[in-house]
Every structure is written in C-alpha cells, then in structure tokens.
Design a protein around this motif. Structure first.
Motif, PDB file in Angstrom:
ATOM      1  N   GLY A 163       0.798  -1.225   0.000  1.00 25.58           N
ATOM      2  CA  GLY A 163       0.000   0.000   0.000  1.00 25.58           C
ATOM      3  C   GLY A 163       0.825   1.267   0.000  1.00 25.58           C
ATOM      4  N   ARG A 164       2.160   1.155   0.043  1.00 25.28           N
ATOM      5  CA  ARG A 164       3.037   2.330   0.053  1.00 25.28           C
ATOM      6  C   ARG A 164       3.968   2.340  -1.166  1.00 25.28           C
ATOM      7  NH1 ARG A 164       3.316   0.247   5.142  1.00 25.28           N
ATOM      8  NH2 ARG A 164       5.440  -0.529   4.799  1.00 25.28           N
ATOM      9  N   GLY A 165       3.603   1.562  -2.181  1.00 30.23           N
ATOM     10  CA  GLY A 165       4.358   1.560  -3.425  1.00 30.23           C
ATOM     11  C   GLY A 165       5.205   0.329  -3.657  1.00 30.23           C
ATOM     12  N   ASN A 166       5.454  -0.454  -2.606  1.00 34.29           N
ATOM     13  CA  ASN A 166       6.247  -1.672  -2.756  1.00 34.29           C
ATOM     14  C   ASN A 166       5.338  -2.835  -3.178  1.00 34.29           C
ATOM     15  OD1 ASN A 166       8.901  -0.688  -1.658  1.00 34.29           O
ATOM     16  ND2 ASN A 166       7.588  -0.297   0.116  1.00 34.29           N
ATOM     17  N   GLU A 167       5.777  -3.591  -4.157  1.00 35.10           N
ATOM     18  CA  GLU A 167       4.998  -4.728  -4.648  1.00 35.10           C
ATOM     19  C   GLU A 167       5.935  -5.718  -5.309  1.00 35.10           C
ATOM     20  OE1 GLU A 167       2.338  -3.804  -7.832  1.00 35.10           O
ATOM     21  OE2 GLU A 167       3.688  -2.328  -8.724  1.00 35.10           O
ATOM     22  N   GLY A 168       5.388  -6.870  -5.667  1.00 35.49           N
ATOM     23  CA  GLY A 168       6.204  -7.851  -6.358  1.00 35.49           C
ATOM     24  C   GLY A 168       5.466  -9.141  -6.589  1.00 35.49           C
ATOM     25  N   LEU A 169       6.113 -10.025  -7.322  1.00 35.16           N
ATOM     26  CA  LEU A 169       5.589 -11.367  -7.544  1.00 35.16           C
ATOM     27  C   LEU A 169       6.312 -12.320  -6.602  1.00 35.16           C
ATOM     28  CD1 LEU A 169       5.400 -11.506 -11.447  1.00 35.16           C
ATOM     29  CD2 LEU A 169       3.553 -11.037  -9.815  1.00 35.16           C
ATOM     30  N   PHE A 170       5.537 -13.259  -6.053  1.00 35.45           N
ATOM     31  CA  PHE A 170       6.065 -14.172  -5.038  1.00 35.45           C
ATOM     32  C   PHE A 170       5.567 -15.579  -5.319  1.00 35.45           C
ATOM     33  CE2 PHE A 170       6.154  -9.996  -3.309  1.00 35.45           C
ATOM     34  CZ  PHE A 170       7.214  -9.950  -2.404  1.00 35.45           C
ATOM     35  N   THR A 171       6.411 -16.550  -4.996  1.00 37.69           N
ATOM     36  CA  THR A 171       6.015 -17.951  -5.066  1.00 37.69           C
ATOM     37  C   THR A 171       5.654 -18.430  -3.667  1.00 37.69           C
ATOM     38  OG1 THR A 171       7.495 -18.384  -6.924  1.00 37.69           O
ATOM     39  CG2 THR A 171       6.738 -20.287  -5.676  1.00 37.69           C
ATOM     40  N   ILE A 172       4.521 -19.067  -3.540  1.00 38.57           N
ATOM     41  CA  ILE A 172       4.119 -19.633  -2.256  1.00 38.57           C
ATOM     42  C   ILE A 172       4.979 -20.854  -1.951  1.00 38.57           C
ATOM     43  CG2 ILE A 172       2.239 -20.773  -1.008  1.00 38.57           C
ATOM     44  CD1 ILE A 172       0.277 -19.046  -2.568  1.00 38.57           C
ATOM     45  N   THR A 173       5.536 -20.873  -0.757  1.00 36.76           N
ATOM     46  CA  THR A 173       6.395 -21.996  -0.367  1.00 36.76           C
ATOM     47  C   THR A 173       5.737 -22.915   0.665  1.00 36.76           C
ATOM     48  OG1 THR A 173       7.473 -20.618   1.312  1.00 36.76           O
ATOM     49  CG2 THR A 173       8.502 -20.721  -0.876  1.00 36.76           C
ATOM     50  N   ALA A 174       4.791 -22.389   1.443  1.00 39.11           N
ATOM     51  CA  ALA A 174       4.126 -23.218   2.448  1.00 39.11           C
ATOM     52  C   ALA A 174       2.769 -22.608   2.778  1.00 39.11           C
ATOM     53  CB  ALA A 174       4.968 -23.324   3.718  1.00 39.11           C
ATOM     54  N   VAL A 175       1.780 -23.470   2.986  1.00 38.87           N
ATOM     55  CA  VAL A 175       0.433 -23.030   3.340  1.00 38.87           C
ATOM     56  C   VAL A 175      -0.011 -23.774   4.586  1.00 38.87           C
ATOM     57  CG1 VAL A 175      -1.975 -22.872   2.603  1.00 38.87           C
ATOM     58  CG2 VAL A 175      -0.145 -22.574   0.919  1.00 38.87           C
ATOM     59  N   CYS A 194      -7.610  -3.549  -9.024  1.00 40.25           N
ATOM     60  CA  CYS A 194      -7.121  -2.689 -10.107  1.00 40.25           C
ATOM     61  C   CYS A 194      -5.606  -2.724 -10.265  1.00 40.25           C
ATOM     62  CB  CYS A 194      -7.599  -1.254  -9.906  1.00 40.25           C
ATOM     63  SG  CYS A 194      -6.811  -0.353  -8.560  1.00 40.25           S
ATOM     64  N   GLY A 195      -4.896  -3.381  -9.357  1.00 37.49           N
ATOM     65  CA  GLY A 195      -3.457  -3.491  -9.476  1.00 37.49           C
ATOM     66  C   GLY A 195      -2.685  -2.321  -8.902  1.00 37.49           C
ATOM     67  N   ALA A 196      -3.334  -1.487  -8.094  1.00 32.62           N
ATOM     68  CA  ALA A 196      -2.645  -0.351  -7.480  1.00 32.62           C
ATOM     69  C   ALA A 196      -1.652  -0.845  -6.427  1.00 32.62           C
ATOM     70  CB  ALA A 196      -3.655   0.595  -6.838  1.00 32.62           C
ATOM     71  N   ALA A 197      -0.515  -0.169  -6.349  1.00 32.24           N
ATOM     72  CA  ALA A 197       0.475  -0.512  -5.332  1.00 32.24           C
ATOM     73  C   ALA A 197       0.402   0.434  -4.143  1.00 32.24           C
ATOM     74  CB  ALA A 197       1.881  -0.473  -5.920  1.00 32.24           C
ATOM     75  N   ARG A 198      -0.391   1.512  -4.301  1.00 37.96           N
ATOM     76  CA  ARG A 198      -0.521   2.504  -3.235  1.00 37.96           C
ATOM     77  C   ARG A 198      -1.974   2.636  -2.796  1.00 37.96           C
ATOM     78  NH1 ARG A 198       3.597   5.863  -2.029  1.00 37.96           N
ATOM     79  NH2 ARG A 198       5.502   5.613  -3.263  1.00 37.96           N
ATOM     80  N   LEU A 199      -2.163   2.752  -1.490  1.00 42.29           N
ATOM     81  CA  LEU A 199      -3.472   3.028  -0.924  1.00 42.29           C
ATOM     82  C   LEU A 199      -3.533   4.503  -0.553  1.00 42.29           C
ATOM     83  CD1 LEU A 199      -3.879   0.020   1.544  1.00 42.29           C
ATOM     84  CD2 LEU A 199      -4.920   0.269  -0.719  1.00 42.29           C
ATOM     85  N   PRO A 200      -4.659   5.168  -0.805  1.00 44.31           N
ATOM     86  CA  PRO A 200      -4.756   6.557  -0.364  1.00 44.31           C
ATOM     87  C   PRO A 200      -4.772   6.635   1.158  1.00 44.31           C
ATOM     88  CG  PRO A 200      -6.878   5.771  -1.167  1.00 44.31           C
ATOM     89  CD  PRO A 200      -5.874   4.701  -1.478  1.00 44.31           C
ATOM     90  N   GLY A 201      -4.162   7.686   1.695  1.00 42.38           N
ATOM     91  CA  GLY A 201      -4.293   7.929   3.127  1.00 42.38           C
ATOM     92  C   GLY A 201      -5.745   8.179   3.469  1.00 42.38           C
ATOM     93  N   LEU A 202      -6.153   7.830   4.676  1.00 42.44           N
ATOM     94  CA  LEU A 202      -7.540   8.004   5.095  1.00 42.44           C
ATOM     95  C   LEU A 202      -7.554   8.584   6.501  1.00 42.44           C
ATOM     96  CD1 LEU A 202     -10.519   7.525   4.366  1.00 42.44           C
ATOM     97  CD2 LEU A 202     -10.309   5.210   5.286  1.00 42.44           C
ATOM     98  N   GLU A 203      -8.200   9.742   6.660  1.00 35.96           N
ATOM     99  CA  GLU A 203      -8.226  10.423   7.948  1.00 35.96           C
ATOM    100  C   GLU A 203      -9.624  10.953   8.246  1.00 35.96           C
ATOM    101  OE1 GLU A 203      -5.109  13.304   8.857  1.00 35.96           O
ATOM    102  OE2 GLU A 203      -4.027  12.662   7.056  1.00 35.96           O
TER     103      GLU A 203
END
Length: 238
Positions: A43-55, A135-144
């Motif tokens: 939600g702050r701009g960081n994102e990526g693709l990840f492989t699940i290793t354990a569930v 929608c694929g957004a990496a950022r969430l708007p601040g909410l106050e």
C-alpha cells in the motif's frame, strides 16, 4: 494472460508471511498451494511477484520472485468529503483507489447527518485494500477523520498542500475546475460538502482561509459523484 491474485502485506520485508484474513483468503478461499505465484503489495508503493512456499491454516509463506516500487505521482489529489451517512460510501472509497486518489479525508460538516465516528472503521480500510487488489494499485490513499467542522479541516490541512479548492455547488462560482488545476506538480486538496451541501458560513470560512471556490458545472452532483469527477479530471489531464 491473467493477472496473479493479489494480497496485502503491510510490511513487505523478509520473511514474507501472510497471516489473518489475507492468509485465510489465500489458502482457504482461493485454495492456493505451494508453487503458485501471487502478487503482494504494502500500500506504500512496494509490490512484487512471489512464489508460495508453504500453506498452513493461519499463515502462508512466500518467496520473492521479483520486487518493484511504484513512486508517488508528481501530482497528488486529495479529497476532503463532508461526512455523510450514505450507502454509497463504499463506492466512493473503491473508485477513489481506482482513479488514483492520494488521500481521503472525512470531515464533520454542519449538514452531516448524525455524528462522524471518532475512529476509522476497519471496513473502510478493507474496501480500499480490495479495490487495490482488483485494479493493481500498489498505493493506498491515506484516510483520515477530521472533526471540528470547517475550522477543524482548515487547521488540520494548513501548510500541507500546494493548492486548495472548494468545490461549490453554486452555479455562480467564479470558474470551473480545470484539469490543469489538478495536474501541476505537488499536492492539491479539494473540499466537498456532505449530502445536504455546504452552508454559507462554511463557504465563507474556506474562502477566508485561502481556498479557491470552483464549480464542476451547473448540475448539482451528489458528494461521491463530485469527488470522482475531480479524480477523473486529474486522470484525463495527466
């Protein structure tokens, strides 16, 4: 090619582990398994693709495949909406994410129906997260939440914005809001009244504080429609 399912991880640093509702949604609802690829974002701009290793029942462990960062936009539009007890609030939150709002405020207007809550509702944040996933957004708007009426909003936002506009439903407002008002570099704040509209006292207070009164045209728009129209203007103009 379909997009991988997305999950919200507030701290996107190793180890990458989903817990709580996100883990349940991943493992129980979507039935993800080791080897599946998912998208994680904070939600702050960081994102990526990840492989699940354990569930497990209450946790899903992941390993990074690729990491990315979405920088802040050069122009950032923030909306301050007079709080309204409206079933359309979820739509407003959802579409604000899709249209790229940088921040959202709810403020206690004179014509607000009832009292604005003292704290943010968990469901509001959940709506923002769900919209970002879709929608694929990496950022969430601040909410106050800003109590204290127009004076409280003015005080809380003083010095925080490069430009401040008052969206006034009066067709005699000096001019219409233009895309260029929203797309110049920096942070811009647009204030909206509640369902019952702004009072004369509120309008005078905002104008006296340096907000520029602008219109979206001669039609009287519902508060959530006006807010989304502002964001659409910014999107089209960018």
């Amino acid at each position: 090619m379909s997009h991988p399912d997305a999950f919200y991880l507030p701290d996107l640093t190793p180890p990458y582990v989903l817990t709580g509702g996100e883990a349940a949604h991943c493992g129980k609802v979507l039935r993800k398994r080791p080897g599946d690829v998912v998208r994680l974002f904070d939600g702050r701009g960081n994102e990526g693709l990840f492989t699940i290793t354990a569930v497990a029942r209450d946790r899903v462990e992941c390993e990074a495949v690729s990491l990315d960062f979405e920088p802040e936009a050069a122009h950032r539009v923030h909306l301050a909406a007079g709080f309204s007890r409206s079933a359309r609030r979820d739509l407003f939150l959802e579409k604000s994410v899709e249209l790229g709002a940088a921040g959202l405020f709810f403020w206690q207007a004179e014509r607000t129906q009832g009292r604005m809550p003292e704290a943010l509702k968990d469901g509001w944040t959940a709506t923002l997260i769900a919209a970002a996933k879709q929608c694929g957004a990496a950022r969430l708007p601040g909410l106050e939440l800003l109590p204290g009426g127009a004076a409280g909003l003015i005080a809380a936002t003083s010095g925080r914005f490069d430009r401040r506009f008052l969206l006034w439903e009066d067709p005699d407002a000096p001019r219409r809001l233009a895309p260029a008002d929203l797309t110049a570099p920096g942070d811009v704040l647009c204030v909206l009244g509640p369902e019952g509209g702004l009072t004369t006292g509120e309008v005078d207070a905002f104008i006296d504080a340096g907000f520029e009164a602008v219109s979206l045209g001669r039609r009287v728009l519902r508060w959530e429609t006006a807010g989304l129209a502002v964001l659409a203007l910014a999107l089209i103009g960018s």
